[in-house]
Design a protein around this motif. Structure first.
Motif, PDB file in Angstrom:
ATOM      1  N   HIS B  38       0.837  -1.201   0.000  1.00  0.00           N
ATOM      2  CA  HIS B  38       0.000   0.000   0.000  1.00  0.00           C
ATOM      3  C   HIS B  38       0.871   1.249   0.000  1.00  0.00           C
ATOM      4  CE1 HIS B  38       0.733  -0.230   4.363  1.00  0.00           C
ATOM      5  NE2 HIS B  38       0.668   1.081   4.299  1.00  0.00           N
ATOM      6  N   PHE B  39       0.280   2.345  -0.393  1.00  0.00           N
ATOM      7  CA  PHE B  39       0.978   3.636  -0.342  1.00  0.00           C
ATOM      8  C   PHE B  39      -0.072   4.718  -0.129  1.00  0.00           C
ATOM      9  CE2 PHE B  39       0.156   2.613  -4.777  1.00  0.00           C
ATOM     10  CZ  PHE B  39      -0.437   3.766  -5.255  1.00  0.00           C
ATOM     11  N   GLU B  40       0.426   5.907   0.135  1.00  0.00           N
ATOM     12  CA  GLU B  40      -0.493   6.985   0.510  1.00  0.00           C
ATOM     13  C   GLU B  40      -0.215   8.227  -0.337  1.00  0.00           C
ATOM     14  OE1 GLU B  40      -0.403   7.541   4.667  1.00  0.00           O
ATOM     15  OE2 GLU B  40      -1.943   9.095   4.663  1.00  0.00           O
ATOM     16  N   ARG B  41      -1.263   8.876  -0.789  1.00  0.00           N
ATOM     17  CA  ARG B  41      -1.087  10.069  -1.629  1.00  0.00           C
ATOM     18  C   ARG B  41      -2.052  11.165  -1.233  1.00  0.00           C
ATOM     19  NH1 ARG B  41       0.656   7.720  -6.513  1.00  0.00           N
ATOM     20  NH2 ARG B  41       2.613   6.728  -5.949  1.00  0.00           N
ATOM     21  N   ARG B  42      -1.698  12.365  -1.622  1.00  0.00           N
ATOM     22  CA  ARG B  42      -2.616  13.498  -1.523  1.00  0.00           C
ATOM     23  C   ARG B  42      -2.777  14.084  -2.921  1.00  0.00           C
ATOM     24  NH1 ARG B  42      -3.390  15.684   3.583  1.00  0.00           N
ATOM     25  NH2 ARG B  42      -2.395  14.347   5.108  1.00  0.00           N
ATOM     26  N   LEU B  43      -3.992  14.431  -3.257  1.00  0.00           N
ATOM     27  CA  LEU B  43      -4.233  15.044  -4.561  1.00  0.00           C
ATOM     28  C   LEU B  43      -4.556  16.513  -4.337  1.00  0.00           C
ATOM     29  CD1 LEU B  43      -6.515  12.303  -6.148  1.00  0.00           C
ATOM     30  CD2 LEU B  43      -4.097  12.713  -6.601  1.00  0.00           C
ATOM     31  N   TRP B  71      -2.680  -2.590  -3.121  1.00  0.00           N
ATOM     32  CA  TRP B  71      -2.579  -3.278  -4.411  1.00  0.00           C
ATOM     33  C   TRP B  71      -1.801  -4.574  -4.318  1.00  0.00           C
ATOM     34  CZ3 TRP B  71       1.950  -3.694  -7.550  1.00  0.00           C
ATOM     35  CH2 TRP B  71       3.084  -3.040  -7.050  1.00  0.00           C
ATOM     36  N   LEU B  78       2.819  -0.686 -11.818  1.00  0.00           N
ATOM     37  CA  LEU B  78       3.189   0.708 -11.569  1.00  0.00           C
ATOM     38  C   LEU B  78       2.287   1.692 -12.316  1.00  0.00           C
ATOM     39  CD1 LEU B  78       7.102   0.906 -11.439  1.00  0.00           C
ATOM     40  CD2 LEU B  78       5.463   0.693  -9.589  1.00  0.00           C
ATOM     41  N   ASP B  82       0.307   5.069 -10.599  1.00  0.00           N
ATOM     42  CA  ASP B  82       0.721   6.375 -11.118  1.00  0.00           C
ATOM     43  C   ASP B  82       2.230   6.535 -10.969  1.00  0.00           C
ATOM     44  OD1 ASP B  82       0.190   8.923 -12.291  1.00  0.00           O
ATOM     45  OD2 ASP B  82       0.427   9.856 -10.327  1.00  0.00           O
ATOM     46  N   GLU B  83       2.942   5.442 -11.139  1.00  0.00           N
ATOM     47  CA  GLU B  83       4.404   5.470 -11.043  1.00  0.00           C
ATOM     48  C   GLU B  83       5.045   5.152 -12.389  1.00  0.00           C
ATOM     49  OE1 GLU B  83       6.091   6.717  -8.724  1.00  0.00           O
ATOM     50  OE2 GLU B  83       5.999   5.661  -6.832  1.00  0.00           O
ATOM     51  N   GLU B  84       4.225   4.973 -13.412  1.00  0.00           N
ATOM     52  CA  GLU B  84       4.747   4.667 -14.750  1.00  0.00           C
ATOM     53  C   GLU B  84       3.733   5.214 -15.746  1.00  0.00           C
ATOM     54  OE1 GLU B  84       6.548   0.680 -15.513  1.00  0.00           O
ATOM     55  OE2 GLU B  84       4.970   0.490 -16.994  1.00  0.00           O
ATOM     56  N   PRO B  85       4.202   5.768 -16.864  1.00  0.00           N
ATOM     57  CA  PRO B  85       3.243   6.271 -17.856  1.00  0.00           C
ATOM     58  C   PRO B  85       2.364   5.134 -18.382  1.00  0.00           C
ATOM     59  CG  PRO B  85       5.480   7.018 -18.353  1.00  0.00           C
ATOM     60  CD  PRO B  85       5.594   5.988 -17.266  1.00  0.00           C
ATOM     61  N   THR B 125      -5.593   7.318  -9.039  1.00  0.00           N
ATOM     62  CA  THR B 125      -4.314   7.690  -8.416  1.00  0.00           C
ATOM     63  C   THR B 125      -3.698   8.921  -9.062  1.00  0.00           C
ATOM     64  OG1 THR B 125      -3.351   6.034  -9.856  1.00  0.00           O
ATOM     65  CG2 THR B 125      -3.657   5.406  -7.560  1.00  0.00           C
ATOM     66  N   GLY B 126      -3.942   9.108 -10.354  1.00  0.00           N
ATOM     67  CA  GLY B 126      -3.350  10.252 -11.037  1.00  0.00           C
ATOM     68  C   GLY B 126      -4.108  11.539 -10.780  1.00  0.00           C
ATOM     69  N   GLY B 127      -5.325  11.420 -10.248  1.00  0.00           N
ATOM     70  CA  GLY B 127      -6.158  12.611 -10.080  1.00  0.00           C
ATOM     71  C   GLY B 127      -6.967  12.909 -11.330  1.00  0.00           C
TER      72      GLY B 127
END
Lengths: 436, 635
Positions: B38-43, B71, B78, B82-85, B125-127
């Motif tokens: 898991h990971f954490e994000r802010r948009l 995940w 990825l 949102d760590e890879e195009p 994830t990308g917003g």
């Protein structure tokens, strides 16, 4: 004639005949019926057979010329007028930070009409995009130049170094440089040498996800960089990027020991062979490594570089001719990235010997990335030493390249240059190797 | 009444495509239950060229929550993180969407441009969501009427929400990036039931392409509902078709109430509802009201909003279940705050008259002024009070443009303001894709029969009723049905009813529909055809097979249901008649039904009913005329 950027061929003719420009609302009659939308620019490599309209729903669609009968301008587009947000609150007593732009769009706006992305250039714009900044420092953004990081040259490093050095005299508490990530490590190394001993922190910062998207890593990296530039207790040149996948921690890497190790992840940058210089988290600076230089002291920038250095990667079957070619192209020093402890084939070894004999400088690093070269263990290494190839300990290849340019830039040559290459100027060589 | 109200409903159907990968990466579109990472994000909202921010984006950002993503490499990579195009768009996905466009008679675009649609509720994830129009216009017929298509869009699905708390929202990445086709229809006028029919019809049409996924959760409906004089309200995520009419009806009465409130305000000459608020925690510290007590005991605060002109309107309920007060509470709840009560319900919520009077005094409220209490953690209350005030202030304008979520009970609840138009820009990581003439021609050749024709063909070829033929078509077992009918030599209508009716019937009896798959159904039909078991025994056999986890054959044996010989049946029948000679004597032929019942008690599942009836008739003939068992009439 109006702006029709990107259009060519039949599409350009159709639009020109209709008197249309980018941003106009136009109506196009097709075999099926009428489509109405705003004309948007066409990409550089798009063909001349399609017209791209942005529909009222916001979607873009490409319509082929074969079915198009006629285009008609319904209304001329208005240039979007940007209403600049209010200036940042006058923050008294806050540290002053100079933010130098080099072309990476660390903060940008989107033109939803055409899809264009434009960078924030004034303090007010920056503040409106990352409002936290004005609570940390009084920032002064300055766009130094606009290049993709792969087009960066030693001349750009010189300009950056001079501007950052000037900031010391202007009483800035720190400097933040926004930079594309591809060559961020090279620029960090260059500034580390040029600004060795600088009494304030100089932080290079980039982002792996473009700043026009809500998930960009840019704002957090920027907040961390400005915080350290403003109030970090240490000086010197560092790279600030995400520590992991999450938006919670930013790592600070020493400028000569940092490398981009992933093409796309947020935490692409790693410190090689040394611990992180610092970690910024939710509560501010959470960790600072021991032994970082304190703020203050006097220093003299040495911002000149001589770009006539080649970095060659050795590979099985590499022809010695490549070394000759480098010499013929006017290169004065070669950094060769050898295998393992620092080895190359006999053929390449002899060519390097000829290069040194002719007055060139040859340096050995390892393509292993981690660890230290040692030319005393095997005969191959001893041969290399014998022909005058200088091993560079655990210096990263990219750092070695930049350092050689800097050493030549100081005017040093021959044994003087070799001596400077072997000395530890900005943390590029460590005396001890640790696990991990 | 509805016509007068000007009810307009625009339907958007999101249907998962049946392709082996997600739309922009090679991950399989499968559901995952365990997430090792898991990971954490802010948009944060991105700004447009004009300096404007999207209202929906600002609303989500103001909640100050982070997003946690869970995940597994089983279903994500990825790209989802949102760590890879994104990888190039799935060709199979594009073709499936283009085929849907072809079937709907849409104008296919010549070049597909993938866009980023800003969505910052954390579900991407990308917003943003990647989405592309592949077709414009088109139409189809429903019960003789024409329904217009606005657009056919190919898009990626959002992450699956696992839960939320005051700090973060939790999402699984397995569903993120799954390919969907979205069909947006022209608004239709008329009864809520009609919307259900349109959706049903369109769903069949999509399935007729053979390129869409089956099963629960693979189709989702969004609605745009408006009344004359109101704004369009977007209702997201109606999962079940039969809920559509209920959701539409709920929105109709809710919006009608809001328009009613606006009218009442206008009649009173109130054009603007102004609000003010203050902290009243100390005033209500000793209150016995549950909402207040809970907040105070947890160290929270109570703020009171005074809203001029709204007295009596917050609790006004012109139709059951719709009140302005509920709307205010929903705004708070969308921000994770449950404690909102208003002056029209003070008494019911346990506030004393004295407390109400003290509040009115403290707020300087006159009899036209409504009071609204917001109770909870101090930080949440400060964040929510301005939002509740803003919603109260919107009362004179009737229906505010909102995005709402459909509930399982067929109601809707507030999610966020409606997004503005400034939220779409090109996805620069994906190249534009040309749709050539060759592809168009091929898709036209591949376009399936209209589903109505498929159903009619089933009716004709197998003499099925329309209802049964439709059920077979909808259950998507047409292929299996046809094969069984050809192979087993049983009555097609019997095969059809076993395939499509029996599972539902067993579910009502507590056997999960999933436990009665095509495998056991086929095996049971084969057993009937082979004479191993009687038709009548199938429900019992399948139930036993599902419950005990055994094969159909084992179930037949364990139930002692092996088919018996005609001789045995004759004997049982004779015994029954022998026991009931009096009944036979009294009622003659009319004794058939009770005797049949008695015989079947012993023979159900062992012998075919028609054989029992034939033998019973013969036996009765014997019993009456004394001709003995050599009699010929089998009845």
């Amino acid at each position: 004639m109006g702006d029709l950027s990107g259009y060519k061929g039949g599409a350009l003719r159709l639009l020109r005949d209709a008197g249309a420009s980018i941003g106009d609302v136009i109506e196009i009659r097709t075999d099926f019926g009428t489509v109405t939308g705003t004309l948007v620019p066409r990409y550089l490599y798009g063909d001349g057979e399609h017209v791209v309209l942005k529909l009222k729903s916001g979607y873009n669609v490409g319509l082929g010329l074969s079915g198009l009968a006629k285009a008609k301008v319904l209304s001329k587009g208005e240039k979007p007028s940007f209403s600049p947000p209010a200036s940042p609150r006058a923050a008294k007593g806050l540290p002053r930070v100079l933010i130098l732009g080099t072309g990476g769009t660390i903060a940008s706006r989107v033109d939803y009409r055409t899809g264009a992305v434009s960078p924030a250039v004034t303090a007010a714009e920056l503040d409106s995009l990352v409002p936290e900044l004005s609570e940390i420092a009084k920032v002064q953004p300055e766009l130094l130049f606009e290049v993709f990081s792969e087009n960066m040259t030693p001349q750009h490093w010189t300009r950056l170094a001079k501007r950052a050095a000037k900031a010391v005299g202007e009483k800035f508490d720190g400097v933040v440089i926004t930079h594309g990530t591809d060559t961020l490590g090279y620029s960090a190394a260059a500034l580390s040498f040029a600004l060795a001993g600088i009494p304030i922190p100089v932080i290079l910062v980039g982002s792996q996800r473009s700043s026009d998207r809500p998930s960009s890593d840019a704002p957090l990296n920027l907040v961390a960089a400005v915080t350290v530039a403003a109030e970090g207790s240490f000086s010197g040149v560092y790279v600030a990027m995400h520590l992991g996948e999450s938006d919670d921690k930013v790592a600070f890497h020493g400028g000569t020991r940092v490398r981009k190790n992933h093409t796309s992840r947020r935490d692409a940058f790693s410190s090689i062979g040394v611990p992180l210089a610092a970690v910024f988290g939710r509560s501010g600076l959470e960790h600072v490594a021991e032994g970082l230089p304190a703020r203050g002291g006097s220093f003299k920038p040495r911002p000149k570089f001589d770009g006539r250095v080649a970095l060659l990667k050795f590979y099985p079957s590499m022809p010695g001719g490549l070394v000759r070619a480098a010499r013929r192209s006017g290169v004065k020093a070669i950094v060769i990235e050898g295998t393992g402890l620092g080895h190359v084939s006999r053929e390449v070894s002899s060519e390097l010997g000829r290069f040194v004999k002719a007055g060139g400088l040859a340096f050995m690093t390892s393509q292993c990335i981690n660890g230290r070269v040692d030319l005393s263990v095997y005969d191959t290494g001893r041969d290399l030493l014998h022909v005058g190839v200088q091993p560079l300990e655990d210096m990263l290849s990219e750092t070695a390249l930049v350092k050689a340019m800097w050493v030549l830039g100081t005017g040093a040559s021959g044994s003087k240059a070799r001596e400077l290459m072997a000395s530890n100027v900005a943390g590029e060589i460590t005396a001890r190797t640790f696990p991990g | 009444m509805r016509d007068k109200e000007g009810l307009l409903v625009g339907l958007e159907i999101h249907q998962q495509l049946a392709i082996p990968t997600k739309l922009f990466c090679a991950c399989p579109p499968v559901k995952t239950d365990e997430f090792p990472y898991h990971f954490e994000r802010r948009l944060r909202p991105s700004q447009s060229e004009t300096g404007r921010l999207d209202p929906a984006a600002v609303f989500e950002y103001a909640k100050g929550r982070s997003n946690r993503y869970y995940w597994s490499p089983e279903s994500a990579c990825l790209v989802e993180a949102d760590e890879e195009p994104p990888h190039p768009m799935s060709g199979a996905g594009l073709e499936a969407a283009l085929l849907v466009g072809t079937v709907l008679g849409s104008q296919l675009v010549d070049e597909v441009h993938v866009m980023r649609k800003i969505v910052i509720d954390g579900s991407n994830t990308g917003g943003f969501q990647r989405t592309a129009v592949v077709g414009l216009g088109g139409s189809f017929e429903v019960n003789g009427g024409r329904v217009g298509v606005q657009s056919v869009t190919l898009e990626e699905d959002a992450a699956r929400i696992l839960g939320e708390d005051s700090e973060s929202r939790h999402f699984a990445l397995d569903r993120l990036g799954v390919a969907l086709v979205e069909v947006s229809l022209d608004p239709v006028r008329g009864a809520p039931e009609h919307v259900g029919e349109v959706a049903l019809h369109l769903g069949r049409l999509l399935r007729s392409t053979g390129r869409v996924a089956r099963g629960l959760g693979t189709i989702r409906q969004d609605l745009n509902v408006s009344l004359a004089g109101g704004k369009v309200v977007e209702v997201k995520g109606v999962q079940k078709l039969n809920l559509l009419p209920r959701v539409v009806e709920y929105e109709r009465k809710r919006q009608s109430m809001l328009i009613g409130v606006a009218e009442k305000l206008r009649e009173k000459g109130i054009r603007k509802v102004s609000c003010r608020h203050r902290d009243v925690t100390s005033l209500l510290g000793a209150s016995s009201s549950g909402v207040v007590r809970r907040a105070v005991s947890e160290g929270g605060v109570v703020h009171c909003i005074a809203a001029d002109g709204l007295a009596g309107l917050l609790g006004w309920e012109p139709e059951p279940g719709v009140r302005l007060g509920k709307e205010l509470a929903e705004v708070a709840r969308a921000n994770s705050l449950g404690g909102v009560i208003h002056s029209d319900e003070f008494e019911r919520q346990g506030l004393t008259g004295a407390e109400a009077a003290a509040l009115a005094g403290a707020m300087g409220a006159d009899h036209e002024c409504a009071l609204i209490l917001v109770a909870g953690r101090s930080e949440a209350v400060s964040r929510v009070v301005p939002l509740v005030e803003a919603r109260a202030a919107e009362a004179p304008s009737g229906v505010p443009p909102e995005t709402r979520a459909a509930t399982d009970s067929g109601e809707t609840r507030y999610m966020r303001p409606r997004p503005g138009s400034q939220r779409m820009y090109p996805e620069t990581d994906i190249q534009d894709i040309e749709v050539g003439d060759e592809v168009r021609r091929r898709l036209e050749r591949e376009a399936p029969l209209p589903w109505t024709e498929s159903v009619e063909r089933l009716q004709r070829a197998f003499t099925l009723s329309r209802d049964l033929a439709l059920k077979v078509y909808d259950s998507e077992t047409t292929g299996e049905f046809e094969a069984l009918a050809a192979r087993l030599g049983l009555e097609p209508s019997f095969i059809a009813s076993v395939l499509v009716d029996l599972p539902a019937r067993l579910e009502r009896e507590g056997v999960p529909e999933s436990a009665v798959g095509l495998g056991p159904l086929t095996a049971s039909l084969e057993a009937v055809a082979a004479g191993k078991v009687a038709k009548e025994a199938l429900p019992e056999v399948l139930k036993a097979s599902a419950e005990k986890g055994v094969t159909v054959d084992q179930a037949i044996r364990s139930l002692g249901l092996g088919v018996v010989t005609e001789e045995y049946v004759s004997r049982v029948v004779r015994e029954v008649v022998g026991r009931q000679t009096k009944l036979v004597a009294e009622r003659g032929e009319d004794a058939f039904s009770p005797l049949m019942g008695e015989a079947m008690k012993e023979l159900r599942g062992k012998a075919d009913g028609s054989m029992v009836a034939r033998l019973l008739r013969r036996e009765l003939g014997l019993a009456r005329s004394g001709e003995g068992s050599t009699g010929q009439n089998g009845g």
